[in-house]
Scaffold this motif. Structure first.
Motif, PDB file in Angstrom:
ATOM      1  N   VAL A 461      30.808  66.601  77.555  1.00  0.00           N
ATOM      2  CA  VAL A 461      31.573  65.689  76.698  1.00  0.00           C
ATOM      3  C   VAL A 461      30.619  64.605  76.205  1.00  0.00           C
ATOM      4  CG1 VAL A 461      33.774  66.098  77.864  1.00  0.00           C
ATOM      5  CG2 VAL A 461      32.293  64.246  78.652  1.00  0.00           C
ATOM      6  N   TYR A 462      31.092  63.796  75.258  1.00  0.00           N
ATOM      7  CA  TYR A 462      30.268  62.700  74.768  1.00  0.00           C
ATOM      8  C   TYR A 462      30.255  61.580  75.797  1.00  0.00           C
ATOM      9  CZ  TYR A 462      30.957  65.216  70.404  1.00  0.00           C
ATOM     10  OH  TYR A 462      31.009  66.183  69.443  1.00  0.00           O
ATOM     11  N   GLY A 463      29.061  61.191  76.230  1.00  0.00           N
ATOM     12  CA  GLY A 463      28.935  60.143  77.236  1.00  0.00           C
ATOM     13  C   GLY A 463      28.854  58.752  76.666  1.00  0.00           C
ATOM     14  N   GLY A 486      34.258  52.025  79.559  1.00  0.00           N
ATOM     15  CA  GLY A 486      35.642  51.855  79.147  1.00  0.00           C
ATOM     16  C   GLY A 486      36.371  53.167  78.933  1.00  0.00           C
ATOM     17  N   PHE A 487      35.650  54.286  79.035  1.00  0.00           N
ATOM     18  CA  PHE A 487      36.248  55.601  78.780  1.00  0.00           C
ATOM     19  C   PHE A 487      36.809  56.200  80.062  1.00  0.00           C
ATOM     20  CE2 PHE A 487      32.619  55.334  75.741  1.00  0.00           C
ATOM     21  CZ  PHE A 487      33.369  55.269  74.573  1.00  0.00           C
ATOM     22  N   THR A 488      37.996  56.771  79.982  1.00  0.00           N
ATOM     23  CA  THR A 488      38.525  57.587  81.072  1.00  0.00           C
ATOM     24  C   THR A 488      38.211  59.050  80.762  1.00  0.00           C
ATOM     25  OG1 THR A 488      40.664  57.922  79.992  1.00  0.00           O
ATOM     26  CG2 THR A 488      40.417  55.962  81.399  1.00  0.00           C
ATOM     27  N   GLU A 489      38.423  59.912  81.736  1.00  0.00           N
ATOM     28  CA  GLU A 489      38.169  61.339  81.522  1.00  0.00           C
ATOM     29  C   GLU A 489      39.040  61.889  80.405  1.00  0.00           C
ATOM     30  OE1 GLU A 489      38.039  65.518  84.113  1.00  0.00           O
ATOM     31  OE2 GLU A 489      38.382  63.586  85.104  1.00  0.00           O
ATOM     32  N   ASP A 490      40.312  61.457  80.363  1.00  0.00           N
ATOM     33  CA  ASP A 490      41.227  61.918  79.312  1.00  0.00           C
ATOM     34  C   ASP A 490      40.773  61.446  77.934  1.00  0.00           C
ATOM     35  OD1 ASP A 490      42.819  63.244  81.087  1.00  0.00           O
ATOM     36  OD2 ASP A 490      44.305  61.640  81.276  1.00  0.00           O
ATOM     37  N   VAL A 491      40.298  60.196  77.868  1.00  0.00           N
ATOM     38  CA  VAL A 491      39.819  59.660  76.581  1.00  0.00           C
ATOM     39  C   VAL A 491      38.608  60.442  76.096  1.00  0.00           C
ATOM     40  CG1 VAL A 491      38.684  57.682  75.484  1.00  0.00           C
ATOM     41  CG2 VAL A 491      40.753  57.330  76.819  1.00  0.00           C
ATOM     42  N   LEU A 492      37.694  60.758  77.001  1.00  0.00           N
ATOM     43  CA  LEU A 492      36.492  61.510  76.609  1.00  0.00           C
ATOM     44  C   LEU A 492      36.856  62.890  76.069  1.00  0.00           C
ATOM     45  CD1 LEU A 492      34.023  60.534  79.479  1.00  0.00           C
ATOM     46  CD2 LEU A 492      33.903  59.839  77.089  1.00  0.00           C
ATOM     47  N   SER A 556      23.846  42.680  67.633  1.00  0.00           N
ATOM     48  CA  SER A 556      24.314  43.733  68.530  1.00  0.00           C
ATOM     49  C   SER A 556      25.358  43.172  69.491  1.00  0.00           C
ATOM     50  CB  SER A 556      23.144  44.310  69.323  1.00  0.00           C
ATOM     51  OG  SER A 556      23.580  45.307  70.226  1.00  0.00           O
ATOM     52  N   ILE A 557      26.237  44.042  69.970  1.00  0.00           N
ATOM     53  CA  ILE A 557      27.259  43.663  70.953  1.00  0.00           C
ATOM     54  C   ILE A 557      26.703  43.932  72.354  1.00  0.00           C
ATOM     55  CG2 ILE A 557      29.661  43.881  71.652  1.00  0.00           C
ATOM     56  CD1 ILE A 557      29.192  43.118  68.685  1.00  0.00           C
ATOM     57  N   ARG A 558      26.675  42.901  73.182  1.00  0.00           N
ATOM     58  CA  ARG A 558      26.167  43.050  74.551  1.00  0.00           C
ATOM     59  C   ARG A 558      27.288  43.535  75.469  1.00  0.00           C
ATOM     60  NH1 ARG A 558      25.174  39.162  78.909  1.00  0.00           N
ATOM     61  NH2 ARG A 558      23.389  39.826  80.163  1.00  0.00           N
ATOM     62  N   PHE A 559      26.993  44.558  76.264  1.00  0.00           N
ATOM     63  CA  PHE A 559      27.949  45.181  77.184  1.00  0.00           C
ATOM     64  C   PHE A 559      29.262  45.549  76.485  1.00  0.00           C
ATOM     65  CE2 PHE A 559      25.656  42.425  80.456  1.00  0.00           C
ATOM     66  CZ  PHE A 559      24.775  43.439  80.787  1.00  0.00           C
ATOM     67  N   PRO A 560      29.200  46.402  75.456  1.00  0.00           N
ATOM     68  CA  PRO A 560      30.434  46.788  74.745  1.00  0.00           C
ATOM     69  C   PRO A 560      31.282  47.737  75.584  1.00  0.00           C
ATOM     70  CG  PRO A 560      28.570  48.041  73.916  1.00  0.00           C
ATOM     71  CD  PRO A 560      28.000  47.042  74.892  1.00  0.00           C
ATOM     72  N   ARG A 561      32.608  47.580  75.500  1.00  0.00           N
ATOM     73  CA  ARG A 561      33.538  48.406  76.268  1.00  0.00           C
ATOM     74  C   ARG A 561      34.622  48.944  75.335  1.00  0.00           C
ATOM     75  NH1 ARG A 561      32.311  43.821  78.740  1.00  0.00           N
ATOM     76  NH2 ARG A 561      34.215  42.728  78.091  1.00  0.00           N
ATOM     77  N   PHE A 562      34.871  50.223  75.450  1.00  0.00           N
ATOM     78  CA  PHE A 562      35.910  50.875  74.637  1.00  0.00           C
ATOM     79  C   PHE A 562      37.293  50.378  75.062  1.00  0.00           C
ATOM     80  CE2 PHE A 562      39.136  54.235  74.485  1.00  0.00           C
ATOM     81  CZ  PHE A 562      39.127  54.569  73.144  1.00  0.00           C
ATOM     82  N   ILE A 563      38.140  50.043  74.064  1.00  0.00           N
ATOM     83  CA  ILE A 563      39.515  49.628  74.338  1.00  0.00           C
ATOM     84  C   ILE A 563      40.501  50.712  73.904  1.00  0.00           C
ATOM     85  CG2 ILE A 563      41.295  47.883  73.910  1.00  0.00           C
ATOM     86  CD1 ILE A 563      38.890  46.861  75.486  1.00  0.00           C
ATOM     87  N   GLN A 564      40.434  51.100  72.625  1.00  0.00           N
ATOM     88  CA  GLN A 564      41.371  52.103  72.129  1.00  0.00           C
ATOM     89  C   GLN A 564      40.905  52.637  70.772  1.00  0.00           C
ATOM     90  OE1 GLN A 564      45.239  50.601  70.932  1.00  0.00           O
ATOM     91  NE2 GLN A 564      44.414  48.599  70.386  1.00  0.00           N
TER      92      GLN A 564
END
Length: 590
Positions: A461-463, A486-492, A556-564
């Motif tokens: 999957v995409y990491g 920020g990614f769960t297995e289902d999101v990936l 650049s965004i430092r420590f970016p986390r996926f939300i939705q």
């Protein structure tokens, strides 16, 4: 006009990454296109506006493969096996899309005994239009027969672009703003007229119609394009500032505050008993929200256009429910059932048209007053608001909005020039959330333009994905970070399904990738995601706002986390260069 003339332009666009060259190719195409075909050229290239309500031209890849199998006598499994094999390779010399595969196949099997008549633009367009109408029993077979007929008469290059068009994968690196600039040059010899054309497009979001009107009646007719009920108006957007003090100063010392509800923005059009609803990205929501249609129908006027935020709402307890519950309403089936299970309320905040009059150029105060006189329906409420002239009531209203379950507030100018600027993001509206008191503050909406494959437990999957902001000045996407958390297995797994059809073998000409970092996989810029991070930093790697604050450095965004995933946003609705610059400046004031 031969279809091959259009295909030749597609080939030229596909072989350049330089925006000026792309515009030159488009200008050449527009100038040689007969007036009666100009709208069809635009629809074939950009697709017809989804709000029109026509069924999509598109055909699922499986059905297209089945058609190709029957047309060329190749087993379906062999085609699928070939595509699976080449899509797993990164070599630039490999074919990675079905269109290129069919073009190559057609070249090998081209019949020479009877030379078919050249395809015309009208013929291809009318075939696609006919395919839209097929439904019910036997519709798939009729679609296959129509596509097979086109492929049978097509040259190898034409076959390639027919399949790409039917799959919705043209990917020649152009969008509305680039086409608007090409129109201005082609018909007026002055690219500054693109502002006039863009203003018309903001009011009537149908570039095919505008192109034909310009071709027939000239730039004066474009200046006179008016609002038409049933045709969405591009929505006005808000800017950001760091503090209530700055906001008040920017808005002349006092402003109106409104709750910023956590829902889906809806633009509602009423013409007698006909009600249509549009989303922020101009998609029709009419069928998904029959209850909202009834609320609007209850307003005692014949014609109007208004905007509001549709939220999930507990009617019995009179309180908001989580945004996620609203997503159950974004479906095509069992609508009556989910309507009762997941109730909604529309909080109306603006009036754009009433009777036979446009309210776009009226002040906020006048629009709001008319709105309050109209809304007397239990399913509708006006957005809660308050006029403030100092920071303390601003903060108090903000705190109340958070307690009531909202995201924050929108501060709106109440000056004489506080008009509704369709399609614009400016400082007449300024959003402010409680989270702005943190370092980065607001979340950021990024377009995904590439990915790295996962390792270890995430193999297959995409990491990580690469996110980009939108630069309106150049109509391009500038990378600003790599998101790996920020990614769960289902999101990936969902991301794999979403992005696999968007994989491309070479860099999209509208995308500026990071320096010295090449993603494992490249994507056409289509999907928007919401991201949070710790702060915005200077970076020599990423291209967003490059050189704006330091030579040879971008943001650049430092420590970016996926939300939705933001399904309600088009790529051009992502965070812009100007917004990112403003956020960086706000951050450094803290």
């Amino acid at each position: 006009m031969k279809y091959l003339d259009l295909v030749s332009t597609y080939e030229k666009l596909d072989n350049t990454t330089k925006r000026l060259e792309m515009i030159d190719h488009l200008v050449e195409l527009i100038k040689k296109t007969p007036t009666d075909l100009i709208d069809k050229i635009f629809y074939l290239t950009l697709g017809e506006p989804s709000w029109i309500g026509k069924p999509e031209i598109g055909m699922a890849e499986k059905l297209a493969i089945k058609t190709i199998s029957a047309s060329f006598g190749i087993p379906v499994k062999k085609i699928e096996s070939h595509l699976k094999k080449v899509r797993g390779l990164s070599s630039e010399n490999r074919t990675t899309d079905l269109g290129s595969f069919v073009g190559t196949l057609k070249g090998k099997k081209q019949m020479t005994l009877i030379k078919p008549k050249p395809l015309t633009v009208s013929q291809v367009y009318s075939t696609f239009e006919k395919m839209r109408t097929f439904s019910g029993s036997g519709s798939q077979e009729r679609k296959m027969k129509s596509l097979a007929s086109l492929l049978g008469n097509a040259s190898p290059k034409e076959a390639k672009w027919i399949i790409r068009t039917i799959e919705g994968k043209l990917r020649v690196g152009i969008a509305e703003m680039t086409m608007i600039e090409a129109l201005a040059i082609a018909f007026t010899d002055d690219k500054t007229n693109k502002e006039i054309i863009e203003n018309a497009y903001n009011l009537r979001c149908d570039l095919g119609y505008i192109a034909k009107e310009l071709a027939v009646n000239g730039i004066k007719a474009i200046k006179n394009i008016k609002i038409q009920i049933g045709n969405p108006i591009r929505m006005m957007l808000a800017q950001r500032l760091a503090t209530p003090e700055e906001i008040l100063e920017k808005l002349g010392g006092k402003c109106a505050l409104e709750y910023k509800y956590d829902g889906i923005r809806i633009q509602a059009h009423k013409n007698e008993d006909k009600i249509v609803l549009f989303s922020r990205n101009l998609e029709s929501l009419t069928e998904q929200f029959p209850d909202v249609r009834e609320y609007i129908k209850g307003i005692n006027v014949n014609q109007l256009i208004l905007e509001g935020e549709c939220v999930a709402y507990d009617i019995t307890k009179n309180k908001f429910k989580p945004f996620q519950e609203l997503m159950h309403r974004r479906r095509k089936y069992d609508i009556d059932k989910v309507k009762e299970q997941f109730r909604v309320k529309l909080f109306v905040f603006d009036l754009l048209f009433l009777g036979r009059k446009s309210y776009l150029n009226e002040s906020y105060v006048k629009r709001r007053k008319e709105l309050e006189n109209l809304i007397k329906n239990n399913g509708l409420s006006t957005a809660k608001n308050l006029i403030v002239e100092s920071p303390k009531p601003f903060y108090d209203f903000l705190d109340n909005s958070i307690k009531d379950g909202c995201e924050g507030v929108i501060a709106k100018s109440i000056q004489i020039d506080s008009i509704y600027k369709a399609g614009a993001r400016g400082f007449l509206w300024i959003k402010y959330k409680h989270s702005y008191q943190e370092n980065l503050g607001d979340s950021i909406d990024l377009v995904v333009v590439g990915a790295n494959m996962g390792r270890g437990k995430w193999a297959g999957v995409y990491g990580a994905v690469f996110g980009a902001i939108y630069d309106k000045d150049t109509d391009s996407f500038k990378t600003t970070c790599k998101i790996a958390s920020g990614f769960t297995e289902d999101v990936l797994k969902t991301l794999m399904d979403l992005f696999d059809p968007l994989r491309i073998k070479k860099q999209d000409p509208r995308v500026e990738l990071p320096k010295e970092i090449k993603p494992d996989v490249l994507f056409s810029p289509n999907i928007v995601i919401e991201v949070r991070g710790d702060e915005i930093t200077l970076s020599p790697t990423y291209s967003a706002a490059f050189g704006e604050f330091k030579e040879n450095a971008g943001l650049s965004i430092r420590f970016p986390r996926f939300i939705q995933i933001r399904k309600d946003k088009n790529p051009e609705d992502a965070t812009t260069t100007d917004e990112l610059i403003q956020m960086f400046q706000n951050q450094n004031k803290k």
